[in-house]
Design a protein around this motif. Structure first.
Motif, PDB file in Angstrom:
ATOM      1  N   UNK A  31       9.717  -0.461   5.881  1.00 47.87           N
ATOM      2  CA  UNK A  31       8.971   0.717   5.416  1.00 47.87           C
ATOM      3  C   UNK A  31       7.470   0.460   5.281  1.00 47.87           C
ATOM      4  N   UNK A  32       6.714   1.473   5.596  1.00 47.16           N
ATOM      5  CA  UNK A  32       5.266   1.465   5.428  1.00 47.16           C
ATOM      6  C   UNK A  32       4.986   2.007   4.026  1.00 47.16           C
ATOM      7  N   UNK A  33       4.443   1.158   3.159  1.00 51.45           N
ATOM      8  CA  UNK A  33       4.223   1.544   1.764  1.00 51.45           C
ATOM      9  C   UNK A  33       2.730   1.724   1.518  1.00 51.45           C
ATOM     10  N   UNK A  34       2.380   2.940   1.187  1.00 51.71           N
ATOM     11  CA  UNK A  34       0.994   3.313   0.894  1.00 51.71           C
ATOM     12  C   UNK A  34       0.717   2.958  -0.563  1.00 51.71           C
ATOM     13  N   UNK A  35      -0.163   1.988  -0.790  1.00 54.07           N
ATOM     14  CA  UNK A  35      -0.432   1.488  -2.140  1.00 54.07           C
ATOM     15  C   UNK A  35      -1.815   1.901  -2.613  1.00 54.07           C
ATOM     16  N   UNK A  41      -4.102  -6.381  -9.162  1.00 53.04           N
ATOM     17  CA  UNK A  41      -2.797  -6.686  -8.574  1.00 53.04           C
ATOM     18  C   UNK A  41      -2.681  -6.364  -7.086  1.00 53.04           C
ATOM     19  N   UNK A  42      -3.748  -5.962  -6.462  1.00 49.83           N
ATOM     20  CA  UNK A  42      -3.698  -5.545  -5.053  1.00 49.83           C
ATOM     21  C   UNK A  42      -3.071  -6.621  -4.158  1.00 49.83           C
ATOM     22  N   UNK A  43      -3.547  -7.853  -4.243  1.00 50.22           N
ATOM     23  CA  UNK A  43      -3.038  -8.922  -3.384  1.00 50.22           C
ATOM     24  C   UNK A  43      -1.585  -9.264  -3.713  1.00 50.22           C
ATOM     25  N   UNK A  44      -1.255  -9.294  -4.996  1.00 53.29           N
ATOM     26  CA  UNK A  44       0.123  -9.590  -5.405  1.00 53.29           C
ATOM     27  C   UNK A  44       1.074  -8.510  -4.883  1.00 53.29           C
ATOM     28  N   UNK A  45       0.664  -7.268  -5.022  1.00 55.15           N
ATOM     29  CA  UNK A  45       1.487  -6.154  -4.538  1.00 55.15           C
ATOM     30  C   UNK A  45       1.727  -6.280  -3.040  1.00 55.15           C
ATOM     31  N   UNK A  46       0.666  -6.557  -2.297  1.00 56.58           N
ATOM     32  CA  UNK A  46       0.801  -6.717  -0.843  1.00 56.58           C
ATOM     33  C   UNK A  46       1.729  -7.879  -0.509  1.00 56.58           C
ATOM     34  N   UNK A  58      -3.243  -0.626   1.848  1.00 50.00           N
ATOM     35  CA  UNK A  58      -4.038  -0.271   0.681  1.00 50.00           C
ATOM     36  C   UNK A  58      -5.087   0.762   1.092  1.00 50.00           C
ATOM     37  N   UNK A  59      -4.669   2.010   1.118  1.00 44.96           N
ATOM     38  CA  UNK A  59      -5.528   3.098   1.571  1.00 44.96           C
ATOM     39  C   UNK A  59      -5.788   4.004   0.378  1.00 44.96           C
ATOM     40  N   UNK A  60      -6.978   3.881  -0.231  1.00 42.44           N
ATOM     41  CA  UNK A  60      -7.228   4.706  -1.413  1.00 42.44           C
ATOM     42  C   UNK A  60      -8.471   5.588  -1.297  1.00 42.44           C
ATOM     43  N   UNK A  81      -7.163   0.283 -14.007  1.00 41.95           N
ATOM     44  CA  UNK A  81      -8.531   0.026 -13.577  1.00 41.95           C
ATOM     45  C   UNK A  81      -9.035   0.982 -12.497  1.00 41.95           C
ATOM     46  N   UNK A  82      -8.843   2.297 -12.639  1.00 44.36           N
ATOM     47  CA  UNK A  82      -9.196   3.218 -11.563  1.00 44.36           C
ATOM     48  C   UNK A  82     -10.690   3.530 -11.490  1.00 44.36           C
ATOM     49  N   UNK A  83     -11.189   3.630 -10.267  1.00 40.70           N
ATOM     50  CA  UNK A  83     -12.535   4.141 -10.060  1.00 40.70           C
ATOM     51  C   UNK A  83     -12.409   5.651  -9.848  1.00 40.70           C
ATOM     52  N   UNK A  84     -13.522   6.370  -9.960  1.00 42.90           N
ATOM     53  CA  UNK A  84     -13.488   7.818  -9.742  1.00 42.90           C
ATOM     54  C   UNK A  84     -13.012   8.132  -8.323  1.00 42.90           C
ATOM     55  N   UNK A  85     -13.447   7.342  -7.357  1.00 41.72           N
ATOM     56  CA  UNK A  85     -13.036   7.558  -5.966  1.00 41.72           C
ATOM     57  C   UNK A  85     -11.537   7.312  -5.790  1.00 41.72           C
ATOM     58  N   UNK A  86     -11.009   6.277  -6.436  1.00 43.84           N
ATOM     59  CA  UNK A  86      -9.575   6.001  -6.344  1.00 43.84           C
ATOM     60  C   UNK A  86      -8.751   7.121  -6.973  1.00 43.84           C
TER      61      UNK A  86
END
Length: 140
Positions: A31-35, A41-46, A58-60, A81-86
């Motif tokens: 499966x292609x998982x859009x994170x 945690x980005x690297x750990x999740x990947x 990781x397309x945000x 830890x969200x940015x306004x763009x995220x």
């Protein structure tokens, strides 16, 4: 309850078989998982998704998130830890996932303790996540 090694099947052994089968099926599907996840945690999740046989992406960016959610097998939204763009990208991805029938998972990091994240996660519950992945302290 049967004794270990007695040959009788117990609910825990049948659950193990189900899990093995489900993991095998998931790996076969790749499966292609859009994170949309936080920088911590980005690297750990990947890495975990790759090890499980999935293809993480990781397309945000707000201009890409909706399009990507439409073609993904699933979407993960982690509010840590969200940015306004995220946040804008998360809104777009969740809307697109719902529109296209793509299952999405909400990870409510630090919800209940921080106003922005709590508001986001609470509002997104109306968009019916397929699952909520949380620590006990985040879902009280």
């Amino acid at each position: 309850m049967s004794a270990p090694g007695s040959g009788s099947s117990s609910s825990s052994s049948s659950s193990s078989v189900d899990i093995v089968h489900l993991v095998s099926e998931m790996r076969r599907a790749e499966p292609l998982v859009h994170c949309l996840t936080n920088s911590v945690v980005r690297q750990i999740t990947a890495d975990v998704l790759l090890a499980a046989g999935a293809a993480p992406a990781m397309v945000d960016h707000p201009e890409e998130a909706a399009d990507f959610a439409a073609v993904a097998s699933g979407v993960l939204v982690n509010v840590g830890n969200p940015t306004a763009e995220q946040v804008e990208g998360m809104h777009a991805a969740i809307g697109s996932a719902r529109e296209h029938g793509t299952p999405w998972v909400l990870d409510p990091v630090a919800v209940g303790g921080l106003t922005l994240r709590t508001g986001l996660a609470t509002g997104w519950l109306d968009h019916v996540p397929a699952a909520i992945r949380a620590n006990a302290s985040e879902i009280v």
